[in-house]
Design a protein around this motif. Structure first.
Motif, mmCIF file in Angstrom:
data_model
loop_
_atom_site.group_PDB
_atom_site.id
_atom_site.type_symbol
_atom_site.label_atom_id
_atom_site.label_comp_id
_atom_site.label_asym_id
_atom_site.label_seq_id
_atom_site.Cartn_x
_atom_site.Cartn_y
_atom_site.Cartn_z
ATOM 1 N N ASN A 108 -1.396 13.597 15.894
ATOM 2 C CA ASN A 108 -2.284 14.481 15.131
ATOM 3 C C ASN A 108 -1.564 15.079 13.924
ATOM 4 O OD1 ASN A 108 -4.367 14.027 16.950
ATOM 5 N ND2 ASN A 108 -3.850 15.818 18.209
ATOM 6 N N ALA A 109 -0.258 15.383 14.098
ATOM 7 C CA ALA A 109 0.499 15.942 12.973
ATOM 8 C C ALA A 109 0.624 14.922 11.845
ATOM 9 C CB ALA A 109 1.881 16.386 13.452
ATOM 10 N N ARG A 110 0.906 13.657 12.219
ATOM 11 C CA ARG A 110 0.974 12.613 11.189
ATOM 12 C C ARG A 110 -0.363 12.458 10.481
ATOM 13 N NH1 ARG A 110 4.146 9.899 15.138
ATOM 14 N NH2 ARG A 110 2.320 8.718 15.818
ATOM 15 N N GLU A 111 -1.430 12.479 11.266
ATOM 16 C CA GLU A 111 -2.752 12.346 10.651
ATOM 17 C C GLU A 111 -3.056 13.530 9.736
ATOM 18 O OE1 GLU A 111 -5.484 11.886 13.824
ATOM 19 O OE2 GLU A 111 -4.897 9.804 14.283
ATOM 20 N N ARG A 112 -2.618 14.740 10.177
ATOM 21 C CA ARG A 112 -2.854 15.903 9.308
ATOM 22 C C ARG A 112 -2.054 15.802 8.016
ATOM 23 N NH1 ARG A 112 -2.836 18.739 14.307
ATOM 24 N NH2 ARG A 112 -0.633 19.242 14.070
ATOM 25 N N ARG A 113 -0.791 15.283 8.108
ATOM 26 C CA ARG A 113 0.000 15.109 6.880
ATOM 27 C C ARG A 113 -0.674 14.109 5.941
ATOM 28 N NH1 ARG A 113 4.484 15.497 10.447
ATOM 29 N NH2 ARG A 113 4.591 13.214 10.636
ATOM 30 N N LYS A 114 -1.157 13.016 6.529
ATOM 31 C CA LYS A 114 -1.871 12.038 5.701
ATOM 32 C C LYS A 114 -3.114 12.654 5.073
ATOM 33 C CE LYS A 114 -0.407 7.904 8.229
ATOM 34 N NZ LYS A 114 -0.864 6.749 9.059
ATOM 35 N N ASP A 115 -3.808 13.439 5.881
ATOM 36 C CA ASP A 115 -5.017 14.079 5.340
ATOM 37 C C ASP A 115 -4.661 15.043 4.215
ATOM 38 O OD1 ASP A 115 -6.534 12.692 7.156
ATOM 39 O OD2 ASP A 115 -6.621 14.329 8.626
ATOM 40 N N ARG A 116 -3.535 15.784 4.411
ATOM 41 C CA ARG A 116 -3.133 16.700 3.340
ATOM 42 C C ARG A 116 -2.762 15.946 2.075
ATOM 43 N NH1 ARG A 116 -0.639 19.682 7.597
ATOM 44 N NH2 ARG A 116 1.348 18.646 7.210
ATOM 45 N N GLU A 117 -2.017 14.822 2.246
ATOM 46 C CA GLU A 117 -1.662 14.020 1.074
ATOM 47 C C GLU A 117 -2.907 13.463 0.404
ATOM 48 O OE1 GLU A 117 0.975 11.105 2.508
ATOM 49 O OE2 GLU A 117 2.665 12.483 2.860
ATOM 50 N N ASN A 118 -3.817 12.930 1.235
ATOM 51 C CA ASN A 118 -5.074 12.420 0.658
ATOM 52 C C ASN A 118 -5.868 13.551 0.014
ATOM 53 O OD1 ASN A 118 -4.475 9.843 1.578
ATOM 54 N ND2 ASN A 118 -5.548 10.137 3.527
ATOM 55 N N GLY A 119 -5.786 14.731 0.653
ATOM 56 C CA GLY A 119 -6.499 15.866 0.092
ATOM 57 C C GLY A 119 -5.930 16.295 -1.249
ATOM 58 N N LYS A 120 -4.568 16.250 -1.363
ATOM 59 C CA LYS A 120 -3.963 16.579 -2.661
ATOM 60 C C LYS A 120 -4.388 15.587 -3.735
ATOM 61 C CE LYS A 120 0.150 18.851 -0.774
ATOM 62 N NZ LYS A 120 1.618 18.772 -0.638
ATOM 63 N N HIS A 121 -4.391 14.275 -3.366
ATOM 64 C CA HIS A 121 -4.812 13.271 -4.337
ATOM 65 C C HIS A 121 -6.266 13.493 -4.732
ATOM 66 C CE1 HIS A 121 -4.952 9.423 -6.373
ATOM 67 N NE2 HIS A 121 -6.037 9.086 -5.652
ATOM 68 N N GLU A 122 -7.092 13.764 -3.734
ATOM 69 C CA GLU A 122 -8.504 13.999 -4.035
ATOM 70 C C GLU A 122 -8.670 15.276 -4.855
ATOM 71 O OE1 GLU A 122 -10.509 14.102 -0.356
ATOM 72 O OE2 GLU A 122 -10.307 11.946 0.056
ATOM 73 N N GLU A 123 -7.827 16.268 -4.565
ATOM 74 C CA GLU A 123 -7.908 17.505 -5.324
ATOM 75 C C GLU A 123 -7.536 17.280 -6.782
ATOM 76 O OE1 GLU A 123 -6.205 22.087 -5.052
ATOM 77 O OE2 GLU A 123 -5.621 20.546 -3.586
ATOM 78 N N LYS A 124 -6.480 16.459 -7.005
ATOM 79 C CA LYS A 124 -6.106 16.140 -8.385
ATOM 80 C C LYS A 124 -7.237 15.385 -9.085
ATOM 81 C CE LYS A 124 -1.099 15.951 -7.634
ATOM 82 N NZ LYS A 124 0.091 15.072 -7.639
ATOM 83 N N SER A 125 -7.848 14.433 -8.347
ATOM 84 C CA SER A 125 -8.959 13.678 -8.941
ATOM 85 C C SER A 125 -10.110 14.604 -9.273
ATOM 86 C CB SER A 125 -9.424 12.585 -7.970
ATOM 87 O OG SER A 125 -8.374 11.683 -7.679
ATOM 88 N N ARG A 126 -10.393 15.537 -8.351
ATOM 89 C CA ARG A 126 -11.492 16.465 -8.630
ATOM 90 C C ARG A 126 -11.156 17.369 -9.812
ATOM 91 N NH1 ARG A 126 -11.767 16.717 -2.897
ATOM 92 N NH2 ARG A 126 -10.442 18.572 -2.885
ATOM 93 N N ALA A 127 -9.852 17.756 -9.917
ATOM 94 C CA ALA A 127 -9.454 18.597 -11.042
ATOM 95 C C ALA A 127 -9.617 17.846 -12.373
ATOM 96 C CB ALA A 127 -8.017 19.061 -10.872
ATOM 97 N N ARG A 128 -9.211 16.537 -12.351
ATOM 98 C CA ARG A 128 -9.384 15.743 -13.577
ATOM 99 C C ARG A 128 -10.858 15.594 -13.926
ATOM 100 N NH1 ARG A 128 -5.098 12.636 -11.328
ATOM 101 N NH2 ARG A 128 -6.616 11.161 -10.495
#
Length: 340
Positions: A271-291
């Protein structure tokens, strides 16, 4: 000679007949197992009849404490109404999951053993209180010589009071001295009575409570006699089974918790690995949303500037048109004057 009464069916409302039928039904269940009147269509289900809710699981792994041969029907315990069948026990032992099932059934048996032992401990506490109350309430008989001495002291006190009452009123001091002497004799009698009563209580045979079954007895003879009682034998078996079973169940539960703990730890790591992946994906998605948001904001500002320029142009054209319209009548009048 057969009468109509002989052909009549037995009355099932008769408690004696109902009890006999229940006993016969229980005997058949113990011999043939549950569902004896049903046709067996699946051999696998036929081999797992011991799992039926009507079968006593405690009996399958050793002994049922509420069986009629142990504590069932004694004190406050009702007899276990489930099936106690050796055939079901053999069927369970032949099952491929016998070891796992035994562990589960032993946990159930441990709860039943703990229940009857706690009831016994409560009974022991009540018996101890009862014995103390009986000793306090009942006065033991005193020896004959002690009773004679107490009676003599009472007679002596009465004689002194009679002598005091027989004196004339002018002999007040002598009367008071005799009365005081009588009271002292009575006080001494009460002290002797209290002391001799304590000695008599201490001389009584010891009234003890058995720590195994909770039965009260007096002396060594009573202790030896009560150990032959069925209640004592039953609780001896129950406590031995409890001492044998409790460490094994606790060890198995500890192993299960460790196993579940390892599984939970691995699951937590996953679950921790999945949460890290989700956070990384979330950061990428956040950058995309910011752009995307920045691009939309620039587009909005550009459209706003374009609309504002368009409105200003339209406003200028409208002002020029109104200015021309306002000047046109004066020009016409000036032209007309020149013609004239």
């Amino acid at each position: 000679f057969v009468t109509a009464a002989c052909l009549r069916r037995p009355c099932l409302d008769d408690p004696w007949i109902a009890a006999k039928m229940h006993k016969t039904r229980a005997m058949l269940d113990a011999l043939m197992g549950p569902g004896r009147n049903q046709l067996v269509k699946d051999e696998e289900n036929a081999k797992e009849k011991f799992k039926d809710a009507t079968v006593c699981k405690a009996y399958l792994v050793g002994c049922c404490p509420l069986d009629a041969s142990l504590l069932g029907g004694k004190r406050k315990f009702a007899v276990c109404e489930k099936i106690h069948s050796d055939m079901m026990k053999e069927q369970m032992n032949k099952h491929p999951d016998a070891e796992q099932l035994k562990r589960e059934y032993e946990k159930m048996l441990l709860r039943d053993l703990d229940f009857v032992i706690r009831e016994c401990e409560a009974h022991i506490a009540l018996e101890n209180n009862r014995v103390r109350e009986d000793v306090r309430r009942k006065k033991p008989p005193l020896p004959i010589q002690v009773n004679d001495r107490l009676a003599q002291m009472k007679r002596e006190s009465s004689a002194l009071i009679q002598r005091a009452e027989a004196l004339d009123d002018d002999k007040l001091k002598e009367k008071e001295a005799l009365t005081q002497q009588a009271n002292e004799v009575l006080k001494e009698r009460e002290e002797v009575l209290e002391e001799e009563t304590k000695k008599a209580i201490a001389a009584l045979p010891p009234h003890d409570i058995c720590e195994v079954c909770g039965t009260s007895y007096e002396g060594d003879a009573g202790n030896a006699a009560h150990k032959k009682f069925r209640i004592h034998e039953a609780y001896t078996i129950v406590r031995q089974r409890m001492d044998e079973l409790k460490p094994r169940v606790e060890e198995w539960e500890k192993a299960q918790k460790e196993k579940l703990g390892d599984t939970a730890e691995k699951k937590e790591e996953t679950n921790a690995r999945e949460r890290r992946k989700d956070r990384e994906n979330g950061k990428h998605e956040e950058k995309s949303r910011a752009r995307d948001k920045d691009h939309k904001e620039r587009s909005r500002r550009k459209e706003s500037r374009s609309r504002s320029r368009h409105r200003s142009n339209r406003r200028e054209k409208s002002d020029r048109r109104r200015h021309r319209q306002s000047r046109s009548p004066s020009r016409r009048r000036s032209r007309g004057r020149r013609r004239h």
